[in-house]
Design a protein around this motif. Structure first.
Motif, mmCIF file in Angstrom:
data_model
loop_
_atom_site.group_PDB
_atom_site.id
_atom_site.type_symbol
_atom_site.label_atom_id
_atom_site.label_comp_id
_atom_site.label_asym_id
_atom_site.label_seq_id
_atom_site.Cartn_x
_atom_site.Cartn_y
_atom_site.Cartn_z
ATOM 1 N N PHE A 185 32.231 47.068 43.108
ATOM 2 C CA PHE A 185 31.661 47.591 41.871
ATOM 3 C C PHE A 185 31.795 46.637 40.688
ATOM 4 N N GLY A 186 32.365 45.478 40.902
ATOM 5 C CA GLY A 186 32.666 44.609 39.764
ATOM 6 C C GLY A 186 33.987 45.080 39.196
ATOM 7 N N ASN A 187 34.512 44.355 38.257
ATOM 8 C CA ASN A 187 35.827 44.691 37.682
ATOM 9 C C ASN A 187 36.880 44.921 38.774
ATOM 10 N N ASP B 117 52.507 44.910 42.775
ATOM 11 C CA ASP B 117 52.373 44.052 41.599
ATOM 12 C C ASP B 117 52.887 42.657 41.920
ATOM 13 N N SER B 118 52.093 41.674 41.552
ATOM 14 C CA SER B 118 52.550 40.288 41.661
ATOM 15 C C SER B 118 52.832 39.823 40.237
ATOM 16 N N PHE B 119 54.092 39.602 39.972
ATOM 17 C CA PHE B 119 54.519 39.296 38.608
ATOM 18 C C PHE B 119 54.871 37.814 38.501
ATOM 19 N N ASN B 120 54.169 37.118 37.634
ATOM 20 C CA ASN B 120 54.444 35.696 37.422
ATOM 21 C C ASN B 120 55.659 35.553 36.504
ATOM 22 N N LYS C 5 41.962 46.189 41.306
ATOM 23 C CA LYS C 5 42.896 45.145 40.873
ATOM 24 C C LYS C 5 42.881 45.071 39.352
ATOM 25 N N LEU C 6 44.057 44.998 38.777
ATOM 26 C CA LEU C 6 44.152 44.849 37.328
ATOM 27 C C LEU C 6 44.910 43.553 37.059
ATOM 28 N N ASN C 7 44.221 42.599 36.496
ATOM 29 C CA ASN C 7 44.843 41.296 36.288
ATOM 30 C C ASN C 7 45.101 41.033 34.811
ATOM 31 N N THR C 8 46.340 40.709 34.517
ATOM 32 C CA THR C 8 46.667 40.268 33.167
ATOM 33 C C THR C 8 47.284 38.877 33.291
ATOM 34 N N LYS D 114 50.290 37.882 33.106
ATOM 35 C CA LYS D 114 51.547 37.831 33.874
ATOM 36 C C LYS D 114 51.505 38.629 35.169
ATOM 37 N N ASN D 115 50.640 39.641 35.216
ATOM 38 C CA ASN D 115 50.660 40.557 36.361
ATOM 39 C C ASN D 115 49.329 40.642 37.089
ATOM 40 N N ASN D 116 49.412 40.733 38.397
ATOM 41 C CA ASN D 116 48.240 41.111 39.201
ATOM 42 C C ASN D 116 48.606 42.412 39.885
ATOM 43 N N LEU D 117 48.085 43.481 39.358
ATOM 44 C CA LEU D 117 48.451 44.800 39.856
ATOM 45 C C LEU D 117 47.362 45.320 40.785
ATOM 46 N N LEU D 118 47.770 45.780 41.955
ATOM 47 C CA LEU D 118 46.815 46.337 42.906
ATOM 48 C C LEU D 118 47.126 47.819 43.103
ATOM 49 N N LEU D 119 46.104 48.642 42.911
ATOM 50 C CA LEU D 119 46.241 50.074 43.155
ATOM 51 C C LEU D 119 45.299 50.427 44.292
#
Lengths: 153, 638
Positions: free
Chosen positions: B275-277, B388-391, B334-337, B339-344
């Motif tokens: 769906f994008g995003n 969550d992958s936290f840098n 996926k929510l990417n910031t 510092k974080n790559n969060l997967l729900l």
């Protein structure tokens, strides 16, 4: 000394942005396109007309190579075409970026695209001669008779 | 001073700038482009576990036409035919049965068996003509996957039509009368749609060991059709394939049926919508059919079928025809910031089993048990997961995930389980990388295991796993050390006394060590070495150690490849099975007009893998798994 350090930092910052920003494969794709146009036209800042090429690809080429885009084919040194489903008359040295276009372009000087899972560069001997293009020796493995590709794709 | 700083500036600019100033040969640029554009670089998920990749180039060079050509190279595992003749991955030491800890994906779809969880019944010799690359994840307890917890995930990624723009016909023939006829075509239709189609027919022949005076066979014939269509960000895939194979030892008490055969059919349709995003929805329907037929005389002990077997009056003929359905849907965001790559993520799977017919014959006559045989009529599992992958900083990545599963077997109460996992990926410097994971998860028994259990009920196996690897690069070399430790509670084991599976009260502990070395000689040319060892001991059912040496390269129109796959000696059932060295040599030549000729020699030393058996009558022995053979392949691309 402090000024030099500032200049050095700015220098690093400016250059750092380029390669890290893009995918390495895209970087090499841009290098190949740039090299082709420079070697074919003999110009360091060649003017290129894009016909049927996607906006994203054009943006990348303009941003990461020395190629200049022109909106009028008569002002162009070189042409890239893509998605040509009808006959295309190449009046300037033209390379197709897909196999469908090259089939419809009698005077294209070559094609650069993917086939059978690998990037393929083919330059047509007859059409290079037509445009009086002489390429460096390194291209000899990529120059074929157009018969090689016509009828295939 | 100023001059030297200026010089420093120029040198730095030269090094960090990637403009085309340094003139590279066009052929070098094309090769580097091909190497960097490899699709595995885009699909690889470091957070999923420790990964081994077979790229498109590897598969071509290795002349790997079927999945088993790859599976045999997987370290810390053995590939051997199980009692039904299915080439199966097995943990070191484990007997050749039907494993339920491996999951196989084709793109976004998990294709493992609904009934057994093992993908190998259909996919052991899966034709790889539509596959671009393969990723093998040592991913014990991985969180970010839409399937039941597992030990290993094998991902097959199909070719990208936009990079194919070609059709291919392949004919392969071997000295032992094996053959494959295959057609493949993939094209980009326009900028927003493309298609891929492949279909093939193959026949594979294997040695027929003689047990109790009979030759048993596991020869197989298979057909498959695979379709993929993309329209903007929607992908539609359809697959159908069937395999007919000799039932090998089957369930016969003497491991030597008078006749046995298995027919399996798998078909599925899957829709993936991006769906994008970074929001992705995958929905699928699978239908699987299994037909099994076996005959064994009373004097040879008949057929061992749990729950109906009677020593004094065993079944002498057994037939079953089973149908399975699977509906699955998964959603990931996926929510990417910075510092974080969060997967729900969440998924729901619902399995249904129909028995079309179940029938056996014993001394008293025929018995139709279609309606009376116990079966797990349905099963569902729903799950929510967060990872969550936290840098922590540029050099350290912390991964933490939790997964909540709710599942229910037919006739039992629903149960909840929580799986957790933490990991750390750390770049100590430019050359040295360390990756570790600690997981706690539950491995569910498959439907068939529950049906074959003593009490028709089993608890999941609780596993705690630590894995770690250190990778060191120097020059063109790469050295990798791997370590894994498994602690498994509630081990599910077959109990000979009760004639069914039980939850054992014993705990399983397992240590594995792997060493890898790779040296890149040139573009697409490299040499690789692997050695692995475990602490299961030699007195188990399959080898406790193994490894390989591989070398391959492209030289103009030619390519060469060689590998030796090693497995250590072992002593099952008091027998001594010698170490094995399976040598493969392959050579290919590109001919004009896109013709390709390939020659492969397999098991050339005739010292390939051997397997041991001990039947229920107490007879034991060993047999060779592979023949020595020469295979010739002709391909035409048009």
């Amino acid at each position: 000394m402090r000024k030099l350090l500032v200049i050095f930092s700015v220098f690093l910052y400016v250059f750092k942005g380029y390669p890290q920003d893009i995918d390495k494969s895209l970087k090499y794709e841009m290098k190949i396109l740039e090299r082709l146009v420079i070697d074919i036209t003999g110009k360091k800042y060649p003017k290129v007309f894009f016909d049927g090429v996607g906006e994203n690809k054009i943006r990348m080429i303009i941003r990461f190579t020395t190629i200049k885009m022109v909106n009028n084919i008569s002002k162009a040194d070189f042409v890239f075409i893509k998605n040509k489903t009808r006959k295309y008359n190449a009046i300037k040295p033209t390379i197709a970026l897909d196999f469908a276009s090259v089939k419809n372009c009698d005077f294209c000087i070559g094609v650069f695209s993917w086939r059978n899972g690998r990037p393929i560069l083919i330059l047509f001997k007859e059409n290079l001669q037509k445009f009086d293009i002489v390429l460096p020796k390194e291209y000899k493995y990529y120059i074929e008779s157009k018969k090689y590709i016509v009828g295939k794709k | 001073m100023k001059k030297s700083i200026l010089l420093l500036l120029i040198i730095t600019a030269f090094i960090i700038s990637n403009k085309v100033d340094a003139k590279e040969d066009i052929s070098v640029l094309l090769r580097k482009y091909e190497e960097e554009a490899d699709l595995s670089k885009k699909t690889k998920e470091e957070s999923l576990g420790h990964v081994i990749i077979f790229t498109r180039k590897d598969l071509e060079m290795m002349q790997a036409y079927t999945l088993s050509d790859i599976l045999r190279l997987i370290p810390l595992n053995n590939l051997l035919p199980n009692s039904f003749g299915v080439e199966t991955l097995l943990n070191p030491g484990r007997p050749p049965t039907v494993p339920f800890v491996y999951r196989l994906y084709i793109d976004d779809h998990e294709v493992s068996s609904i009934h057994t969880y093992s993908p190998f019944l259909i996919y052991d010799r899966y034709n790889l003509d539509n596959i671009d690359h393969i990723e093998i994840y040592f991913s014990a307890g991985a969180i970010s996957v839409s399937n039941e917890p597992s030990q290993m995930i094998i991902k097959l990624y199909t070719k990208m039509p936009g990079r194919e723009n070609a059709s291919k016909v392949r004919i392969t023939g071997g000295t032992k009368k094996s053959y494959t006829l295959s057609f493949f075509s993939a094209n980009k239709i326009n900028d927003y749609s493309c298609y891929l189609i492949t279909f093939s027919k193959s026949s594979f022949k294997f040695p027929k060991p003689s047990i109790n005076g009979h030759r048993i066979n596991r020869n197989q014939t298979r057909k498959n059709l695979f379709l993929k269509y993309r329209y903007f960000d929607t992908f539609l895939e359809f697959s159908i394939q069937d395999v007919k194979r000799g039932g090998f030892m089957g369930r016969s008490v003497d491991y030597s049926p008078d006749f046995s055969s298995t027919y399996s059919l798998d078909t599925y349709v899957v829709i993936t919508q991006n769906f994008g995003n970074d929001l992705k929805l995958v929905a699928s329907y699978d239908y699987q059919k299994r037909k099994y037929k076996e005959q064994n005389s009373f004097s040879d002990g008949g057929i061992f079928v749990p729950s109906i077997y009677n020593f004094f009056n065993p079944p002498t003929f057994y037939f079953e025809d089973l149908n399975f359905h699977k509906l699955a849907v998964s959603l990931e965001k996926k929510l990417n910031t910075e510092k974080n790559n969060l997967l729900l993520g969440t998924f729901l799977r619902y399995y249904i089993q129909d028995i079309a017919r179940k029938f056996y014959v014993d001394q008293t006559g025929g018995h139709d048990i279609t309606d009376t045989a116990f079966r797990v009529k349905n099963f569902y599992i729903g799950s929510f997961y967060v990872e969550d992958s936290f840098n922590i900083n540029e050099k350290n990545l912390l991964i933490a995930g939790i997964k909540y599963d709710k599942y229910k077997f037919y006739g039992q109460k629903s149960k909840n389980k929580i799986n957790t996992r933490v990991g750390l990926i750390s770049f100590l410097n430019h050359s040295l990388m360390i990756k570790t994971f600690l997981s706690h998860y539950y491995v569910l028994p498959s439907m068939i295991i529950v049906e074959s259990s003593k009490d028709k009920k089993l608890n999941p196996m609780s596993s705690t796993v630590f894995t770690g690897e250190a990778k060191y690069n120097f020059g063109k070399n790469e050295v990798r050390f791997f370590y894994e430790y498994y602690r498994v509670k509630n081990l599910i084991l077959f109990d000979r006394t009760s004639g069914g599976f039980i939850n054992s009260s014993t705990h399983g502990n397992f240590h594995g060590y792997g060493f890898f070395f790779k040296r890149k000689i040139g573009n697409f040319t490299n040499v690789q070495f692997n050695y692995w060892i475990t602490d299961v001991g030699k007195k188990k059912y399959t080898p406790e150690r193994g490894g390989y040496v591989r070398w391959g390269g492209e030289f103009g129109r030619f390519n060469f490849y060689s590998e030796i796959v090693y497995r250590g000696s072992y002593k099952p059932y008091g027998l001594k099975v010698k170490e094995s060295y399976n040598l493969k040599l392959a050579m290919g030549i590109d001919l004009p007009s896109d013709w390709h000729l390939k020659l492969t020699g397999e098991n050339l030393l005739n010292r390939g893998e051997k397997e041991a058996y001990l039947n229920m009558l107490g007879e034991r022995g060993t047999f060779s798994v592979y023949d020595r053979k020469i295979i010739l392949t002709v391909e035409k691309v048009f």
